[in-house]
Design a protein around this motif. Structure first.
Motif, short mmCIF file in Angstrom:
data_model
loop_
_atom_site.label_atom_id
_atom_site.label_comp_id
_atom_site.label_asym_id
_atom_site.label_seq_id
_atom_site.Cartn_x
_atom_site.Cartn_y
_atom_site.Cartn_z
N LEU A 156 -70.73 -54.24 -1.98
CA LEU A 156 -70.32 -55.61 -2.27
C LEU A 156 -71.53 -56.53 -2.38
O LEU A 156 -71.63 -57.36 -3.29
CB LEU A 156 -69.38 -56.10 -1.16
CG LEU A 156 -68.64 -57.40 -1.45
CD1 LEU A 156 -67.69 -57.21 -2.64
CD2 LEU A 156 -67.85 -57.85 -0.22
N ARG A 157 -72.49 -56.35 -1.47
CA ARG A 157 -73.68 -57.19 -1.50
C ARG A 157 -74.54 -56.90 -2.74
O ARG A 157 -75.07 -57.80 -3.36
CB ARG A 157 -74.49 -57.00 -0.22
CG ARG A 157 -75.62 -58.00 -0.13
CD ARG A 157 -76.33 -58.05 1.19
NE ARG A 157 -77.55 -58.83 1.02
CZ ARG A 157 -77.61 -60.14 1.08
NH1 ARG A 157 -76.52 -60.84 1.32
NH2 ARG A 157 -78.75 -60.78 0.90
N ARG A 158 -74.63 -55.62 -3.09
CA ARG A 158 -75.37 -55.26 -4.33
C ARG A 158 -74.78 -55.99 -5.52
O ARG A 158 -75.49 -56.57 -6.33
CB ARG A 158 -75.27 -53.75 -4.60
CG ARG A 158 -76.23 -52.90 -3.83
CD ARG A 158 -76.46 -51.56 -4.51
NE ARG A 158 -75.27 -50.78 -4.82
CZ ARG A 158 -74.62 -50.02 -3.96
NH1 ARG A 158 -75.01 -49.95 -2.70
NH2 ARG A 158 -73.57 -49.31 -4.35
N GLU A 159 -73.44 -55.94 -5.61
CA GLU A 159 -72.77 -56.57 -6.76
C GLU A 159 -72.95 -58.08 -6.75
O GLU A 159 -73.21 -58.69 -7.79
CB GLU A 159 -71.28 -56.21 -6.77
CG GLU A 159 -71.04 -54.77 -7.24
CD GLU A 159 -69.61 -54.32 -7.02
OE1 GLU A 159 -68.75 -55.16 -6.67
OE2 GLU A 159 -69.34 -53.11 -7.21
N SER A 160 -72.82 -58.69 -5.56
CA SER A 160 -72.94 -60.16 -5.54
C SER A 160 -74.38 -60.61 -5.81
O SER A 160 -74.61 -61.63 -6.46
CB SER A 160 -72.40 -60.76 -4.24
OG SER A 160 -72.72 -59.98 -3.14
N LEU A 161 -75.36 -59.82 -5.35
CA LEU A 161 -76.76 -60.16 -5.65
C LEU A 161 -77.03 -60.03 -7.15
O LEU A 161 -77.70 -60.87 -7.75
CB LEU A 161 -77.72 -59.26 -4.87
CG LEU A 161 -77.92 -59.61 -3.38
CD1 LEU A 161 -78.65 -58.50 -2.65
CD2 LEU A 161 -78.67 -60.94 -3.21
N LEU A 177 -74.83 -60.40 -9.56
CA LEU A 177 -74.19 -61.56 -10.20
C LEU A 177 -75.03 -62.82 -10.04
O LEU A 177 -75.23 -63.57 -10.98
CB LEU A 177 -72.79 -61.81 -9.58
CG LEU A 177 -71.68 -60.85 -9.99
CD1 LEU A 177 -70.44 -61.06 -9.14
CD2 LEU A 177 -71.33 -61.05 -11.48
N LEU A 178 -75.52 -63.02 -8.82
CA LEU A 178 -76.34 -64.20 -8.51
C LEU A 178 -77.61 -64.22 -9.38
O LEU A 178 -77.95 -65.24 -9.98
CB LEU A 178 -76.71 -64.17 -7.02
CG LEU A 178 -77.72 -65.22 -6.53
CD1 LEU A 178 -77.15 -66.61 -6.65
CD2 LEU A 178 -78.15 -64.94 -5.10
N THR A 207 -79.28 -51.75 -9.66
CA THR A 207 -78.94 -51.84 -8.23
C THR A 207 -78.80 -50.42 -7.68
O THR A 207 -78.24 -49.55 -8.34
CB THR A 207 -77.60 -52.59 -8.00
OG1 THR A 207 -76.54 -51.85 -8.62
CG2 THR A 207 -77.65 -54.01 -8.56
N LYS A 244 -80.64 -62.22 5.25
CA LYS A 244 -79.48 -62.02 4.39
C LYS A 244 -78.55 -63.23 4.39
O LYS A 244 -77.80 -63.43 3.44
CB LYS A 244 -78.70 -60.77 4.82
CG LYS A 244 -79.42 -59.50 4.42
CD LYS A 244 -78.51 -58.31 4.55
CE LYS A 244 -79.21 -57.07 4.04
NZ LYS A 244 -78.38 -55.89 4.14
N PRO A 273 -77.62 -68.79 -1.66
CA PRO A 273 -78.02 -68.35 -3.00
C PRO A 273 -79.25 -69.08 -3.54
O PRO A 273 -80.18 -68.42 -4.02
CB PRO A 273 -76.77 -68.61 -3.84
CG PRO A 273 -75.64 -68.39 -2.86
CD PRO A 273 -76.15 -68.96 -1.56
#
Length: 215
Positions: free
Chosen positions: A16-21, A23-24, A36, A108, A112
Motif C-alpha cells: 500500500l505504501r509503495r503504491e501511495s508513494l 502516486l505521490l 517500485t 515515514k 506528502p
C-alpha cells in the motif's frame, strides 16, 4: 523550456505504501516514479530497469534490508542519491545507513509535501541530518573511531561548529542564519561530513563501535 523530470524508484515491503508513494511522486510536476520494489534482493537489476536518480529506501525490509541495499547501490550506481525512510528515529540504523552511503533520511510519518521536498533536496545535492544522528557522529569522532590506514579523519572547525548546532536541534535554515552562511553552504558542509564518514568504508567500524557503546 526543457523541464527535467526527477526519476525516483521506491523500495518498500508495504504494498500500500509503495503504491501511495508512486502516486505521490507521479502527481508531483517534476517527478516520475520509474519503479517500485518490495525488497533489495534484486537491486542491481531493479536499478538497471528503473534507472532512477533518487531512490526512496525503506530501512527495515525482509530478505535484504535497506542498509545492505544502500551498500549495493553505492558500489554499482555511485551517482544515485538515496533517501532512507524509517518509521521512527532509530539512530543506530540511520547512522549505519548514512555510513553505508545514504544521502539523507525522512520519517515515514512525514507529510506528502515534506517527502517531495526531501526528494528534491537530495536530488539537488542536499543532505538531511538530525540532532540525534549528529550526536552519534560527534561521539564517533571523539572516540577516534575514524582512524583508517593510520590516518585520523579530521573535521574542519566549521564542520564541528555545524555538528554542534545540529546536536542542539537547530534546523539547516537556523544554522545558516546563526553562522551567517547560506542554506546551500550548510548543506554542503553536512554533505562533506557524510563524505568523511564514508571514507575508506569506515562504516563497519562505526557500526561496531556504536553497537558496543549503545547495547
Amino acid at each position: 523550456m526543457d523541464h527535467k523530470m526527477i526519476k525516483v524508484a521506491v523500495f518498500d515491503d508495504n504494498e500500500l505504501r509503495r503504491e501511495s508513494l508512486a502516486l505521490l511522486i507521479n502527481a508531483a510536476p517534476d517527478m516520475v516514479c520509474t519503479g517500485t520494489f518490495p525488497d533489495c534482493s534484486n537491486t542491481v537489476n531493479d536499478l538497471l530497469r528503473a534507472d532512477p536518480q533518487v531512490v526512496l529506501m525503506d530501512i527495515d525490509m525482509p530478505v535484504v534490508n535497506g542498509i545492505e541495499g544502500v551498500r549495493i547501490i553505492r558500489t554499482k550506481f555511485p551517482q544515485v542519491q538515496i533517501l532512507m525512510q524509517t518509521v521512527f528515529e532509530d539512530d543506530e540504523k540511520i547512522f549505519a545507513s548514512i555510513c553505508a552511503g545514504a544521502s539523507g533520511y525522512i520519517l515515514k510519518k512525514s507529510t506528502p509535501p515534506q517527502i517531495i521536498q526531501a526528494i528534491e533536496d537530495v536530488y539537488n545535492g542536499g543532505a538531511a541530518m538530525t540532532a540525534s544522528v549528529a550526536k552519534q557522529v560527534i561521539r564517533a569522532f571523539q572516540q577516534n573511531t575514524f582512524i583508517e590506514n593510520n590516518e585520523k579523519i579530521e573535521l574542519s572547525l566549521r564542520e564541528k561548529e555545524i555538528l554542534a548546532l545540529l546536536v542542539k536541534g537547530l534546523s539547516h535554515k537556523m544554522i545558516a542564519a546563526n553562522c551567517n552562511i547560506s542554506y546551500h553552504t550548510v548543506n554542503t558542509h553536512v554533505k562533506n561530513i557524510y563524505g568523511k564518514l564514508q571514507v575508506n568504508s569506515v562504516a563497519e567500524a562505526v557500526v561496531k563501535a556504536l553497537k558496543q557503546k549503545l547495547v
